[in-house]
Design a protein around this motif. Sequence first.
Motif, mmCIF file in Angstrom:
data_model
loop_
_atom_site.group_PDB
_atom_site.id
_atom_site.type_symbol
_atom_site.label_atom_id
_atom_site.label_comp_id
_atom_site.label_asym_id
_atom_site.label_seq_id
_atom_site.Cartn_x
_atom_site.Cartn_y
_atom_site.Cartn_z
ATOM 1 N N PRO A 20 0.651 -1.275 -0.010
ATOM 2 C CA PRO A 20 0.101 0.011 -0.123
ATOM 3 C C PRO A 20 0.675 1.309 -0.026
ATOM 4 N N ASN A 21 2.058 1.157 -0.473
ATOM 5 C CA ASN A 21 3.086 2.235 -0.598
ATOM 6 C C ASN A 21 3.196 2.949 0.900
ATOM 7 N N CYS A 22 3.522 2.019 1.929
ATOM 8 C CA CYS A 22 3.814 2.457 3.197
ATOM 9 C C CYS A 22 4.966 3.483 3.438
ATOM 10 N N THR A 23 4.212 4.224 4.633
ATOM 11 C CA THR A 23 5.354 5.204 5.029
ATOM 12 C C THR A 23 6.233 4.969 6.070
ATOM 13 N N TYR A 24 5.489 4.135 6.787
ATOM 14 C CA TYR A 24 6.253 3.298 8.213
ATOM 15 C C TYR A 24 6.091 2.044 7.985
ATOM 16 N N LEU A 25 7.327 1.467 8.358
ATOM 17 C CA LEU A 25 7.262 -0.052 8.196
ATOM 18 C C LEU A 25 7.860 -0.391 9.606
ATOM 19 N N PHE A 26 7.179 -1.562 10.187
ATOM 20 C CA PHE A 26 7.286 -2.072 11.331
ATOM 21 C C PHE A 26 7.797 -3.722 11.342
ATOM 22 N N CYS A 27 8.739 -4.049 11.868
ATOM 23 C CA CYS A 27 9.242 -5.466 11.627
ATOM 24 C C CYS A 27 9.448 -6.044 13.102
ATOM 25 N N ASP A 28 8.773 -7.143 13.424
ATOM 26 C CA ASP A 28 8.952 -7.957 14.445
ATOM 27 C C ASP A 28 9.630 -9.071 14.471
ATOM 28 N N GLU A 29 10.961 -8.961 14.878
ATOM 29 C CA GLU A 29 11.896 -10.174 14.972
ATOM 30 C C GLU A 29 11.737 -10.714 13.294
ATOM 31 N N PRO A 30 12.351 -9.971 12.358
ATOM 32 C CA PRO A 30 12.212 -10.548 10.882
ATOM 33 C C PRO A 30 13.100 -11.684 10.722
ATOM 34 N N ASN A 31 14.041 -12.069 11.640
ATOM 35 C CA ASN A 31 15.089 -13.161 11.509
ATOM 36 C C ASN A 31 14.667 -14.192 12.035
ATOM 37 N N SER A 32 13.647 -14.265 12.817
ATOM 38 C CA SER A 32 13.319 -15.500 13.638
ATOM 39 C C SER A 32 13.107 -16.672 12.697
ATOM 40 N N GLY A 33 13.801 -17.910 13.095
ATOM 41 C CA GLY A 33 13.540 -19.175 12.583
ATOM 42 C C GLY A 33 14.282 -19.249 11.209
ATOM 43 N N LEU A 34 15.207 -18.144 10.643
ATOM 44 C CA LEU A 34 15.954 -18.322 9.582
ATOM 45 C C LEU A 34 17.448 -18.823 9.651
ATOM 46 N N ASP A 35 17.823 -19.448 8.728
ATOM 47 C CA ASP A 35 19.275 -19.545 8.958
ATOM 48 C C ASP A 35 20.245 -18.359 8.794
ATOM 49 N N PRO A 36 21.262 -18.369 9.166
ATOM 50 C CA PRO A 36 22.240 -17.034 8.979
ATOM 51 C C PRO A 36 22.280 -16.324 7.692
ATOM 52 N N LEU A 37 22.419 -17.163 6.594
ATOM 53 C CA LEU A 37 22.783 -16.431 5.277
ATOM 54 C C LEU A 37 21.417 -15.907 4.716
ATOM 55 N N THR A 38 20.189 -16.595 5.091
ATOM 56 C CA THR A 38 18.806 -16.150 4.510
ATOM 57 C C THR A 38 18.669 -14.748 5.466
ATOM 58 N N ALA A 39 18.781 -14.879 6.868
ATOM 59 C CA ALA A 39 18.690 -13.678 7.533
ATOM 60 C C ALA A 39 19.364 -12.571 7.018
ATOM 61 N N ILE A 40 20.523 -12.483 6.711
ATOM 62 C CA ILE A 40 21.439 -11.595 6.343
ATOM 63 C C ILE A 40 20.784 -11.037 5.187
ATOM 64 N N LYS A 41 20.274 -11.815 4.184
ATOM 65 C CA LYS A 41 19.638 -11.292 2.980
ATOM 66 C C LYS A 41 18.322 -10.408 3.299
ATOM 67 N N ILE A 42 17.515 -10.941 4.303
ATOM 68 C CA ILE A 42 16.174 -10.245 4.813
ATOM 69 C C ILE A 42 16.613 -8.876 5.336
ATOM 70 N N ASP A 43 17.742 -9.040 6.213
ATOM 71 C CA ASP A 43 18.117 -7.543 6.554
ATOM 72 C C ASP A 43 18.633 -6.522 5.498
ATOM 73 N N GLU A 44 19.207 -7.250 4.672
ATOM 74 C CA GLU A 44 19.823 -6.461 3.492
ATOM 75 C C GLU A 44 18.701 -5.790 2.507
ATOM 76 N N LEU A 45 17.630 -6.634 2.479
ATOM 77 C CA LEU A 45 16.290 -6.211 1.588
ATOM 78 C C LEU A 45 15.587 -5.235 2.361
ATOM 79 N N ILE A 46 15.359 -5.288 3.616
ATOM 80 C CA ILE A 46 14.817 -4.146 4.717
ATOM 81 C C ILE A 46 15.432 -3.057 4.448
#
Length: 261
Positions: free
Chosen positions: A154-180
Amino acid sequence: MIEIHNIHKSFNGKKVLDGVSGVFETGKTNLLLGASGTGKSVLLKCIVGLVKPDLGSVTFDGTYFTNNKLDIRQEIRRKIGMLFQGSALFDSMTVEENIEFPLKMLADMPRDERKDRVNFCLKRVGLENANKKMPSELSGGMKKRVGIARAIAPNCTYLFCDEPNSGLDPLTAIKIDELIAEITEEYGITTIIVTHDMNSVIEIGDKIMFLYQGKKLWEGTNDEIMDTDVPKLNEFIFANRLMRDAKKVDDDEENERLLQG
């Protein structure tokens, strides 16, 4: 920009937040850091209006949010995107339908435009042609990407992320961090991330607020966090051997530089 002023919250007589104030900057990844039970998620819920503070206020880009008129609060909520800890996708909906859901609820948009927006968001998170997949067919990392696509649809102005890396392997977690982080900078979003993951702090911590027992003990950047004089923060950071070794390397390099200088 989001500002919080003297936020207090108690449940059944137990104080969870004790006078927390701070500023979360636009175009930066703002991290709420701390161990489990320190009040991070409760503070996030207070900011988005899911929990009402006992005392204090929240403003979004100068507009007072807490206890304001319902229509003003609703207008702000339409600008909010949320990435939940477990992605919270609707199991009975396809990927496309999950991303389209907030567009149907919040935006007055023709069907063709909704489809175009869904495809754009899927492409942005690297999931082209995943439209017809069901959540059960996705890996954990793919679910997080769909969650991000739904949050920004919806073209958000504010983005809230609650533990976005929970349950992910380290490499995938880094990719999600980078994407955010990329999306935050690219679209000029005010992003707040609840985490206890030091990898996220080091990788994308533009601004970090450290909470301990409901209080803000420290605020700064990932360049500053390795060298603080806050005992509880240092206990948290250097709880594992890897971070202690990294600190020792930094100290040795600094001592060598001083000796050579």
